[in-house]
Motif scaffolding. Structure first.
Motif, mmCIF file in Angstrom:
data_model
loop_
_atom_site.group_PDB
_atom_site.id
_atom_site.type_symbol
_atom_site.label_atom_id
_atom_site.label_comp_id
_atom_site.label_asym_id
_atom_site.label_seq_id
_atom_site.Cartn_x
_atom_site.Cartn_y
_atom_site.Cartn_z
ATOM 1 N N CYS A 34 0.988 -1.254 0.036
ATOM 2 C CA CYS A 34 -0.082 0.089 -0.099
ATOM 3 C C CYS A 34 0.879 1.081 -0.198
ATOM 4 O O CYS A 34 1.694 1.486 0.897
ATOM 5 N N THR A 36 0.119 4.451 0.365
ATOM 6 C CA THR A 36 -0.717 5.431 1.201
ATOM 7 C C THR A 36 -0.036 5.506 2.628
ATOM 8 O O THR A 36 0.879 6.296 3.220
ATOM 9 N N CYS A 37 0.398 3.970 3.118
ATOM 10 C CA CYS A 37 0.840 3.885 4.448
ATOM 11 C C CYS A 37 2.046 3.252 4.131
ATOM 12 O O CYS A 37 2.846 2.836 5.510
ATOM 13 N N CYS A 190 -4.859 2.757 8.102
ATOM 14 C CA CYS A 190 -4.932 3.260 6.886
ATOM 15 C C CYS A 190 -6.123 2.907 6.318
ATOM 16 O O CYS A 190 -6.720 2.031 5.984
ATOM 17 N N CYS A 193 -5.926 0.492 2.867
ATOM 18 C CA CYS A 193 -5.907 -0.817 2.787
ATOM 19 C C CYS A 193 -6.262 -1.242 4.262
ATOM 20 O O CYS A 193 -6.366 -2.559 4.496
HETATM 21 ZN ZN LIG Z 1 -2.206 1.301 3.556
#
Ligand SMILES: [Zn+2]
Length: 297
Positions: A34, A36-37, A190, A193
């Motif tokens: 993921c 994003t995180c 997050c 995910c």
């Molecule tokens: Zn994530």
């Protein structure tokens, strides 16, 4: 480096020096990290709280209702004194050396939330059963038992305990961060995910990922040397007898991996079913093989 003997079919022909395919999850089963995180699974807010915990984001004790440590704080001084006393050659001696060391820890610890818990943080740890040193007693007969009547340690006690014992671990960090997120109405995980750190093409993909397990090579009559430092890969050809494998292992052509014939034979006899690991001269049972090589096998 770890070595083991496997019994495989005589016609087993997995490539030598390559990790056995049964030990590697196929790409199509792997999740995508993921972005994003960055695979950590935490929300931005929770990630930042972890950074505060470890001193990787700007933190002041006052922000959490705590008081900055000083070199004179008894637990800090005692910690520094112990370090200095143990290694006078490194730190020097006397009060000046202790003060310098105490200052070093003071500077570091005043930047970490983990050293400056407040009442709510402590309550979360007690609730999660993470402060047994302070809430329980231990005896050989009855193990850990809660102090009666129950006690709620003060933040000062917990912060001092942490200095004395370096007691907080990653679980404590996650407990305190989670509680803080709940109190402040912050998202913990997050959103992209759901905290898994990985993204899936769909339920089927995720199920296939979770269902995957390592597959051992087929077993058979043959003898083969494997290394176990990577996930595991064949090192030698497959031989019909243990003697032939021992001869191969003790052939001068093995170079760095060469071992005397009697040692190879004993290794195979003792250890063909076990994983044998030798490093830095530490040798597990029955493996003179490793000892003779001083740990570089
Ligand atoms: Zn994530």
């Amino acid at each position: 480096m770890g070595r083991e003997i496997k019994r495989v079919p005589l016609d087993f022909d997995a490539p030598i020096g390559k990790v056995w395919t049964g030990y590697v999850m196929p790409d199509e089963h792997c999740g995508q990290r993921c972005g994003t995180c960055e695979g950590g699974g935490y929300s931005q807010a929770a990630k930042r709280l972890h950074d505060l915990w470890y001193g990787n984001a700007p933190f002041r004790p006052e922000d959490n209702g705590s008081v900055p440590l000083t070199p004179e704080t008894p637990a800090v001084w005692a910690f520094a004194e112990r370090n200095v006393t143990r290694s006078p050659d490194y730190y020097g001696q006397g009060e000046h050396a202790i003060r310098r060391e105490a200052q070093r820890f003071t500077d570091m610890w005043n930047r970490q939330w983990s050293q400056h818990l407040n009442e709510a943080d402590v309550a979360a740890l007690v609730e999660a059963g993470r402060l047994y040193d302070l809430t329980h007693t231990w005896t050989r007969d009855s193990g850990w038992q809660p102090i009666d009547p129950p006690v709620m340690p003060t933040p000062e006690q917990v912060n001092e305990w942490n200095i004395r014992t370096l007691g907080h671990d990653a679980i404590n960090a996650s407990v305190v961060v989670r509680a803080r997120c709940e109190r402040d109405g912050l998202e913990l995980l997050c959103p992209d995910c759901d905290g898994e750190g990985s993204l899936w093409r769909g339920e089927q993909h995720k199920a296939a990922h979770e269902a995957w397990t390592r597959t051992e090579p087929p077993s058979g009559e043959g003898w083969q040397l494997w290394e176990t430092v990577s996930e595991g890969s064949p090192m030698s050809p497959v031989f019909a007898t243990a003697d032939e494998l021992a001869s191969w292992m003790s052939d001068p052509e093995r170079g760095r991996d060469w071992v005397p014939g009697d040692v190879a034979a004993k290794f195979i006899a003792d250890g063909w079913a076990a994983t044998l690991v030798g490093s830095g001269g530490d040798v597990m049972s029955g493996v003179e093989f490793m000892g003779t090589r001083g740990g570089d096998v």
